[in-house]
Design a protein around this motif. Sequence first.
Motif: not given
Length: 311
Positions: A25-53
Motif C-alpha cells: 500500500f505504501l509503495f503504491s502511495v509513494f509511487l503515485s505521489m512521485y508520478l504526480v510530482a513529475v507529471l504535474g511539474n512537467l506539464l507546467i514546463i511544457l505549458a510555459v514552453g508551448s505558449d508564447s504569452h
Amino acid sequence: MDPRNQSLSEFLLMEVTEDPELQPFLFSVFLSMYLVAVLGNLLIILAVGSDSHLHTPMYFFLSNLSFNDICLSTTTIPKMLANIQTQTRSITYMGCLTQVCFVMVFASLESFLLAVMAYDRYVAICHPLRYAVLMSPRVCVLVTFLSLLVCLLDALVHSLMVLRLSFCTDLQIPLFFCEVVQVIQLACSDTLINNILIYSATSIFGGIPLSGVIFSYSQIASSVLKMPSSGGKYKAFSTCGSHLSVVSLFYGTGLGVYISSAVTDSSRMTAVASMMYTVVTPIMNPFIYSLRNRDMKGALRKLTGRITSLL
C-alpha cells in the motif's frame, strides 16, 4: 575495540513501516505521489514552453522551479521505493553522499528561485517602467545560472567535508533519505568545522533568500495599498497569490522539520516532517499555480487539447 568502522560500505535508512502487509500500500502511495510530482511539474514546463504569452521572466522562473522540483523528488523518492520493494534499508556510502549533495543543491536552489520570483513581482509592481531592463532575458538566465553554481559549490564543500569524517558502527539514519546533518551526527571524529559550515550555509541559503522575499512583499504591499483603484489592487495581489502560497508551503514545511527535531525526540515525527519538505512541496506547487493562475490554466487547457488531438 575501536568503534570506528574503517571499511564503511553502507548506511541504514529509516524503515517506512515495520508491517509487511502495509508495504504494498505504501509503495503504491509513494509511487503515485512521485508520478504526480513529475507529471504535474512537467506539464507546467511544457505549458510555459508551448505558449508564447508565457514567455516572460515570471514563467521562466516558474518553469525552472518546476524542473528543480522534479529533480528534488527524483533524488529522494526512487531510492525509498526501491527499499520498500526489496524490504531493505541500506544505501551505499557513496550513494548516501551523492544523495546528500543533490538534496542540498535542489533545496538551496528552490530557496533562491523563490526569492528571485518575489523580486520579479516587486519590480513588475513597484518599478514597471524599468521592468524590461531589470528583468531582461539575459539577466534572468544569468541569475538562474549563478544561483545554480553557488548551490553546487556549497553542496560540494559539504560533501567533501563529510568525506573526511570517520563513522561509528551505528550507521542508522533516522530519515527516509540521507541528509547532511543526520549523517554528520553519526560521525565519531570531530565535526566542529562541519557544524560551523552547516550553520553558516543555513543562514546564507535560507536567511538571505527569505529576507529578500519579505522585503519584496513588504514593498509590494506598500505600493498596492497606495493604489486608488480597487481593481488595480486586486490584480496586483492576484499575480502574487500563487507565489505567496508556494513560499509559505516551502518555508513552512522547512521550518516544521527543524521545529519537530528541536521539540521532540521522535525520529518518526522528524522523518514525516522531512517528507513534507521534500515530497509534498514538489507535488503541491503545480496545483497551486494551475488552480490560482488564469494564464496558466489557459495554457494547460491548450496543451491538453493538443495532446488529446494527437492521441
